[in-house]
Motif scaffolding. Structure first.
Motif, short mmCIF file in Angstrom:
data_model
loop_
_atom_site.label_atom_id
_atom_site.label_comp_id
_atom_site.label_asym_id
_atom_site.label_seq_id
_atom_site.Cartn_x
_atom_site.Cartn_y
_atom_site.Cartn_z
N ALA A 54 32.37 33.29 44.55
CA ALA A 54 33.07 34.12 43.31
C ALA A 54 34.09 35.01 43.71
O ALA A 54 33.85 35.71 44.74
CB ALA A 54 32.03 34.92 42.38
N ARG A 55 35.25 34.90 43.05
CA ARG A 55 36.40 35.88 43.32
C ARG A 55 36.30 36.77 42.14
O ARG A 55 36.31 36.45 41.08
CB ARG A 55 37.72 35.16 43.19
CG ARG A 55 38.13 33.96 44.54
CD ARG A 55 38.91 33.44 44.44
NE ARG A 55 39.27 32.67 43.15
CZ ARG A 55 40.62 32.44 42.94
NH1 ARG A 55 41.81 32.79 43.53
NH2 ARG A 55 41.06 31.73 41.68
N VAL A 56 36.02 38.22 42.62
CA VAL A 56 35.96 39.17 41.63
C VAL A 56 36.92 40.31 41.53
O VAL A 56 37.28 40.73 42.60
CB VAL A 56 34.46 39.76 41.59
CG1 VAL A 56 34.24 40.80 40.63
CG2 VAL A 56 33.32 38.77 41.94
N ILE A 84 20.85 39.66 36.59
CA ILE A 84 21.22 39.60 37.95
C ILE A 84 22.60 39.92 38.01
O ILE A 84 22.94 41.01 38.95
CB ILE A 84 21.04 38.18 38.68
CG1 ILE A 84 19.69 37.83 38.64
CG2 ILE A 84 21.65 38.11 39.80
CD1 ILE A 84 19.29 36.61 39.05
N VAL A 85 23.54 39.66 37.19
CA VAL A 85 24.90 39.76 37.30
C VAL A 85 25.25 41.44 37.11
O VAL A 85 25.91 42.12 37.61
CB VAL A 85 25.55 39.17 36.28
CG1 VAL A 85 27.15 39.62 36.17
CG2 VAL A 85 25.66 37.52 36.71
N ASP A 99 35.57 46.70 33.49
CA ASP A 99 36.00 45.44 33.09
C ASP A 99 35.94 44.64 34.32
O ASP A 99 36.46 44.67 35.21
CB ASP A 99 37.31 45.24 32.45
CG ASP A 99 37.17 45.84 31.12
OD1 ASP A 99 36.10 45.93 30.54
OD2 ASP A 99 38.23 46.02 30.43
N VAL A 100 35.41 43.35 34.14
CA VAL A 100 35.14 42.29 35.16
C VAL A 100 35.62 41.04 35.03
O VAL A 100 35.35 40.43 33.94
CB VAL A 100 33.69 42.19 35.67
CG1 VAL A 100 33.42 41.49 36.92
CG2 VAL A 100 33.00 43.69 36.12
N HIS A 118 27.14 39.60 44.03
CA HIS A 118 27.78 40.35 45.50
C HIS A 118 28.98 40.73 45.39
O HIS A 118 29.21 41.64 45.96
CB HIS A 118 27.31 39.05 46.61
CG HIS A 118 27.70 39.34 47.85
ND1 HIS A 118 28.54 38.58 48.70
CD2 HIS A 118 27.44 40.12 48.56
CE1 HIS A 118 28.63 39.23 49.86
NE2 HIS A 118 28.11 40.19 50.02
N GLY A 119 29.79 39.77 44.67
CA GLY A 119 31.14 40.02 44.48
C GLY A 119 31.35 41.36 43.83
O GLY A 119 32.41 42.16 44.13
N ILE A 120 30.42 41.77 42.56
CA ILE A 120 30.62 42.67 41.90
C ILE A 120 30.46 44.01 42.89
O ILE A 120 31.05 44.96 42.84
CB ILE A 120 29.96 42.87 40.54
CG1 ILE A 120 30.60 41.80 39.56
CG2 ILE A 120 29.71 44.11 39.85
CD1 ILE A 120 29.77 41.78 38.37
#
Length: 167
Positions: A54-56, A84-85, A99-100, A118-120
Motif C-alpha cells: 500500500a502506498r499511503v 483495522i484500517v 485525509d488519506v 501499516h502505511g497509515i
C-alpha cells in the motif's frame, strides 16, 4: 601476572582520542525527529502485509479515506476491515483529522487492510513524529513479515503430501 581489570565508565574510554570522543553527542540516545512533508503538505509511506503493498499519502483534512479511487466503505465492505484500517487514528486520537489517499495492490482484502494500516501508521509518524511512541507501543510500525510458504516439488501443497494409495 597481576592484570588490571579495565572498566568502561563512559563512551570516551572506547574512543581513545579526545577528538573522537567529542564527535559523539552527549545525548546520542534521544534523536529529534522532524516532520517529513512534500510540497502539497502530504506525508508518504509504504505499508506491507503478506503480498499486499500500500502506498499511503496523509494530509490534514476532514477524515476522508480513499482507497484506489473509491471510498473506504465501498472498497473495504466488511466492518472488521474498516476497523483495522482506522486503528492508527484511534490509538493516536486523530480521528477525522487527516485525509488519506491509498493505492494498494496485491494479496486479498485482509492483507490489503493490514498493508493500509501499516502505511497509515508510518505516514502518521512522518507527519507528527510525537505520535511514534504510541504507534510503536501498539505494534503498528512493525511489518508483519509472515508470508505464504512456497509449494515444494513432490508435495500437494507447501507441506501436505499426496494422498496415500494402498493399492
Amino acid at each position: 601476572m597481576a592484570e588490571e581489570k579495565a572498566t568502561l565508565q563512559d563512551l570516551k574510554d572506547i574512543a581513545g582520542t579526545p577528538e573522537a570522543a567529542a564527535a559523539v553527542p552527549a545525548d546520542a540516545d534521544t534523536v529529534e525527529r522532524q516532520p517529513v512533508k512534500d510540497a502539497l503538505g502530504r506525508s508518504y509511506a509504504t505499508g506491507k502485509r503478506k503480498d499486499a503493498v500500500a502506498r499511503v499519502w496523509v494530509k490534514p483534512g476532514s477524515g476522508r479515506v480513499t482507497v484506489n479511487g473509491r471510498d473506504q466503505e465501498v472498497y473495504f465492505a466488511r466492518p472488521t476491515l474498516r476497523l483495522i484500517v482506522n486503528q492508527p487514528f484511534q490509538v493516536t486520537d486523530r480521528v477525522n483529522q487527516y485525509d488519506v489517499t491509498v493505492t494498494v495492490k496485491g494479496g486479498g482484502l485482509s492483507g490489503q487492510a493490514g498493508a493500509v494500516k501499516h502505511g497509515i501508521s508510518k505516514a502518521l509518524q512522518m507527519a507528527e513524529p510525537d505520535l511514534r511512541p504510541a504507534l510503536k507501543a501498539a505494534g503498528f510500525l512493525t511489518r508483519d513479515s509472515r508470508v505464504v510458504e512456497r509449494k515444494k516439488y513432490g508435495r500437494a501443497k507447501a507441506r501436505r503430501s499426496f494422498q496415500f494409495s494402498k493399492r
